[in-house]
Design a protein around this motif. Structure first.
Motif, PDB file in Angstrom:
ATOM      1  N   UNK A 375      -5.315  -3.444   2.817  1.00 38.68           N
ATOM      2  CA  UNK A 375      -6.615  -3.179   3.419  1.00 38.68           C
ATOM      3  C   UNK A 375      -6.588  -2.908   4.914  1.00 38.68           C
ATOM      4  N   UNK A 376      -5.537  -3.334   5.608  1.00 40.55           N
ATOM      5  CA  UNK A 376      -5.520  -3.151   7.072  1.00 40.55           C
ATOM      6  C   UNK A 376      -4.529  -2.081   7.502  1.00 40.55           C
ATOM      7  N   UNK A 377      -3.937  -1.375   6.536  1.00 40.86           N
ATOM      8  CA  UNK A 377      -2.908  -0.403   6.909  1.00 40.86           C
ATOM      9  C   UNK A 377      -3.272   1.004   6.428  1.00 40.86           C
ATOM     10  N   UNK A 378      -2.551   2.001   6.936  1.00 37.35           N
ATOM     11  CA  UNK A 378      -2.892   3.410   6.700  1.00 37.35           C
ATOM     12  C   UNK A 378      -2.714   3.808   5.234  1.00 37.35           C
ATOM     13  N   UNK A 379      -3.419   4.876   4.871  1.00 39.56           N
ATOM     14  CA  UNK A 379      -3.471   5.324   3.466  1.00 39.56           C
ATOM     15  C   UNK A 379      -2.121   5.768   2.912  1.00 39.56           C
ATOM     16  N   UNK A 380      -1.216   6.189   3.817  1.00 41.58           N
ATOM     17  CA  UNK A 380       0.039   6.787   3.336  1.00 41.58           C
ATOM     18  C   UNK A 380       1.130   5.765   3.052  1.00 41.58           C
ATOM     19  N   UNK A 381       0.851   4.485   3.302  1.00 40.98           N
ATOM     20  CA  UNK A 381       1.896   3.478   3.110  1.00 40.98           C
ATOM     21  C   UNK A 381       2.002   3.101   1.632  1.00 40.98           C
ATOM     22  N   UNK A 382       3.236   2.910   1.188  1.00 40.85           N
ATOM     23  CA  UNK A 382       3.466   2.751  -0.251  1.00 40.85           C
ATOM     24  C   UNK A 382       2.971   1.394  -0.756  1.00 40.85           C
ATOM     25  N   UNK A 383       2.191   1.476  -1.834  1.00 43.90           N
ATOM     26  CA  UNK A 383       1.635   0.282  -2.454  1.00 43.90           C
ATOM     27  C   UNK A 383       2.753  -0.509  -3.144  1.00 43.90           C
ATOM     28  N   UNK A 384       2.844  -1.820  -2.839  1.00 45.98           N
ATOM     29  CA  UNK A 384       3.865  -2.662  -3.475  1.00 45.98           C
ATOM     30  C   UNK A 384       3.412  -3.132  -4.847  1.00 45.98           C
ATOM     31  N   UNK A 385       4.393  -3.540  -5.667  1.00 50.36           N
ATOM     32  CA  UNK A 385       4.079  -4.268  -6.904  1.00 50.36           C
ATOM     33  C   UNK A 385       3.418  -5.582  -6.483  1.00 50.36           C
ATOM     34  N   UNK A 386       2.519  -6.089  -7.327  1.00 57.85           N
ATOM     35  CA  UNK A 386       1.928  -7.376  -6.975  1.00 57.85           C
ATOM     36  C   UNK A 386       3.002  -8.461  -7.019  1.00 57.85           C
ATOM     37  N   UNK A 387       2.905  -9.386  -6.068  1.00 53.81           N
ATOM     38  CA  UNK A 387       3.931 -10.424  -5.955  1.00 53.81           C
ATOM     39  C   UNK A 387       3.304 -11.783  -6.193  1.00 53.81           C
ATOM     40  N   UNK A 388       4.093 -12.654  -6.772  1.00 56.97           N
ATOM     41  CA  UNK A 388       3.595 -14.001  -7.012  1.00 56.97           C
ATOM     42  C   UNK A 388       3.385 -14.729  -5.674  1.00 56.97           C
ATOM     43  N   UNK A 389       2.323 -15.464  -5.559  1.00 57.27           N
ATOM     44  CA  UNK A 389       2.080 -16.231  -4.342  1.00 57.27           C
ATOM     45  C   UNK A 389       1.486 -15.403  -3.208  1.00 57.27           C
ATOM     46  N   UNK A 390       1.241 -14.130  -3.466  1.00 56.09           N
ATOM     47  CA  UNK A 390       0.640 -13.273  -2.438  1.00 56.09           C
ATOM     48  C   UNK A 390      -0.793 -12.968  -2.858  1.00 56.09           C
ATOM     49  N   UNK A 391      -1.768 -13.348  -2.048  1.00 51.52           N
ATOM     50  CA  UNK A 391      -3.177 -13.287  -2.457  1.00 51.52           C
ATOM     51  C   UNK A 391      -3.728 -11.896  -2.788  1.00 51.52           C
ATOM     52  N   UNK A 392      -3.174 -10.831  -2.225  1.00 50.07           N
ATOM     53  CA  UNK A 392      -3.767  -9.517  -2.485  1.00 50.07           C
ATOM     54  C   UNK A 392      -2.736  -8.421  -2.478  1.00 50.07           C
ATOM     55  N   UNK A 393      -3.232  -7.189  -2.621  1.00 51.65           N
ATOM     56  CA  UNK A 393      -2.321  -6.044  -2.641  1.00 51.65           C
ATOM     57  C   UNK A 393      -1.686  -5.830  -1.271  1.00 51.65           C
ATOM     58  N   UNK A 394      -0.387  -5.470  -1.274  1.00 50.46           N
ATOM     59  CA  UNK A 394       0.302  -5.208  -0.007  1.00 50.46           C
ATOM     60  C   UNK A 394       0.929  -3.820  -0.038  1.00 50.46           C
ATOM     61  N   UNK A 395       1.246  -3.327   1.165  1.00 51.69           N
ATOM     62  CA  UNK A 395       1.952  -2.052   1.277  1.00 51.69           C
ATOM     63  C   UNK A 395       3.291  -2.265   1.967  1.00 51.69           C
ATOM     64  N   UNK A 396       4.220  -1.341   1.720  1.00 51.56           N
ATOM     65  CA  UNK A 396       5.568  -1.440   2.279  1.00 51.56           C
ATOM     66  C   UNK A 396       5.564  -0.950   3.728  1.00 51.56           C
TER      67      UNK A 396
END
Ligand code: 4AD
Ligand code: MG
Length: 484
Positions: A375-396
């Motif tokens: 949510x706080x990073x640019x649109x072109x950053x690669x979406x990560x697989x969801x990870x255990x213990x991580x509250x939301x979606x992250x990008x690489x």
């Protein structure tokens, strides 16, 4: 002009010149005891001592050889009798090339404030501090090209005027040839940019990345090194409205390759300056010690400048995820004592105070933070697989944080999956029409790829130890200031 020997050439290799007549030209840094002129021609940190015989020479002429006058000296190069220098020039002839009336010359031979220096940017490069900074700035620029060339990258020039404002890196400066007093209007009253020079609205670029991706997917490894522009109203010691950015972009790289490249690159640049500019660095090191002399211990830097640089090249950068960073911060003393100004919550961006805590207090070395909330990073950053213990979606995404500076590098693995990218753009309200070409890169021969942007001035700031970014660029552009 007659043949001139540069002072650097004399001071680094004088053996062959001893006993010979040399011609030197430069600016007077000091004139002691009516006899010793410290001459500097900008070629290196150190001055050349010129010895004049006041009795023998025209007194009126020598009077004009005052602080920062420009002179030409012809004389014999001799071994120096005095301490402090190996050689000196025994002047046979002194000629004034440019007077500098000592009463009227704005730069006086005493400590001046940095603000005053900035207002006199046409003279500040003649001071010891600024000439050292700008020699090193050149050295870093050269080392950047050398690093990439030696490693098989191609230098790519991306446009400065851009038709897309989709990067989302900050507010942009408009570029227009329309008459701003009476611009053409469309039926609904908007400025009609179809009648502008390019037939569309254009801006100064905030980054060359999107075009560099085109290069990476053709030449494999490319980099850009050019000016970038951000119209943010940030009046800090780390922001410029016009700054230079280096952006490597590499096909078949993931976020881990990207981080490894960032670390290797930073260390190479610092090592290059340590090896090539020892005199300038030694001067800047002493300068900082002088400035900090009267400060209480806790406000001084933990290490001298050269020691800090050596420490950075000799140690691994710490690598943590954003989620780990948030946990460290929430368990920290300043957090528990309510000392942070901004909240620390998963999903919110890390502020400078948080980055500084991680780098300067917790790890005490450069830190690379990766996997930020999408949510706080640019649109072109690669979406990560969801990870255990991580509250939301992250990008690489990854940021490299340096002591005293904070973020020097921001980068990411790019989203190469067409459909995921289209979805992200729509979620983030990025207009996909104007980025049609960017999307097509994902349709035809796309590949995983990654890159980053290094803020050139922030790196120069770190290497020179200058407190304000405005003092490592010759003519800073900041809110309210475009003099020179
Ligand atoms: O983090 P940023 O905004 O990243 C990009 O623009 C990406 N397109 C880079 C990429 O992946 N190719 O900016 C990169 C770096 C920052 O880490 C910071 O060092 C510097 O540029 N920077 C500034 N330096 C001086 N003044 C400013 N206003 C700056 N904004 C960013
Ligand atoms: Mg950034």
């Amino acid at each position: 002009m007659s043949k001139r020997t540069e002072i650097k050439a004399i001071l680094t290799d004088y053996k062959g010149l001893l006993g010979q007549e040399v011609t030197v030209m430069g600016w007077v840094r000091a004139f002691r005891s009516n006899r010793f002129i410290a001459l500097n021609d900008g070629s290196c940190m150190n001055n050349l001592q010129v010895v004049v015989d006041y009795e023998q020479m025209d007194e009126a002429l020598l009077k004009k050889a005052s602080f920062h006058a420009c002179i030409k000296v012809v004389g014999l190069l001799a071994e120096s009798q005095g301490a402090g220098q190996a050689v000196e020039v025994i002047a046979r002839k002194v000629e004034i090339l440019g007077e500098a009336n000592p009463e009227a010359y704005p730069m006086q031979p005493k400590a001046q404030s940095m603000e005053f220096m900035r207002e006199h940017a046409h003279f500040r490069m003649r001071t010891n501090t600024f000439s050292a900074v700008f020699r090193i700035r050149h050295g870093v620029a050269y080392a950047i090209h050398k690093y990439f060339n030696d490693n098989g990258y191609y230098y790519m020039h991306t446009p400065i005027i851009t038709g897309s404002d989709a990067e989302g890196a900050g507010e942009m400066f408009h570029v227009t040839a329309l008459d701003l007093n009476k611009p053409p209007r469309t039926e609904n009253g908007q400025v009609d940019y179809s009648q502008d020079f390019f037939g569309k609205a254009t801006n100064l670029t905030v980054s060359g990345q999107l075009q560099a991706e085109i290069g990476a997917l053709a030449l494999g490894k490319v980099y850009t090194f050019g000016p970038t522009f951000r119209a943010e109203n940030s009046n800090t010691s780390r922001h410029l409205a016009e700054f230079w950015m280096i952006e490597p972009e590499v096909a078949f790289y993931d976020i881990f390759d990207d981080m490894a490249l960032a670390e290797d690159f930073c260390k190479y640049l610092i090592n290059y300056i340590l090896d090539t500019y020892p005199d300038d660095l030694a001067f800047l090191d002493e300068r900082i010690k002088g400035l900090e002399k009267n400060l209480p211990q806790d406000q001084r830097r933990p290490m001298g400048l050269v020691d800090t640089l050596r420490f950075v090249v000799d140690n691994d950068f710490e690598r943590i995820t954003y989620t780990e960073a948030v946990n460290i911060l929430r368990n920290s003393k300043p957090y528990k004592k309510g000392k942070f100004e901004y909240p620390v919550e998963w999903g919110k961006d890390l502020q400078a105070e948080h980055e500084r805590y991680l780098v300067e207090k917790h790890f005490q070395k450069p830190v690379i933070v990766r996997n930020y909330p999408a949510g706080i990073k640019a649109f072109y950053m690669r979406l990560n697989e969801t990870e255990e213990g991580v509250p939301g979606a992250t990008v690489a995404a990854m940021d490299v944080l340096f002591p005293g500076i904070g973020e020097v590098i921001g980068g990411s693995q790019r989203e190469e999956r067409h459909d995921v990218l289209v979805q992200r753009m729509s979620d983030m309200n990025v207009p996909s029409e104007e980025l049609w070409w960017y999307l097509e890169l994902r349709k035809f021969g796309g590949a995983p790829h990654a890159g980053f942007g290094l803020g050139f001035e922030r790196m120069v700031q770190f290497i020179t130890g200058m407190g304000n970014i405005r003092d490592v660029i010759a003519f800073p552009r900041t809110p309210g200031n475009a003099e020179f």
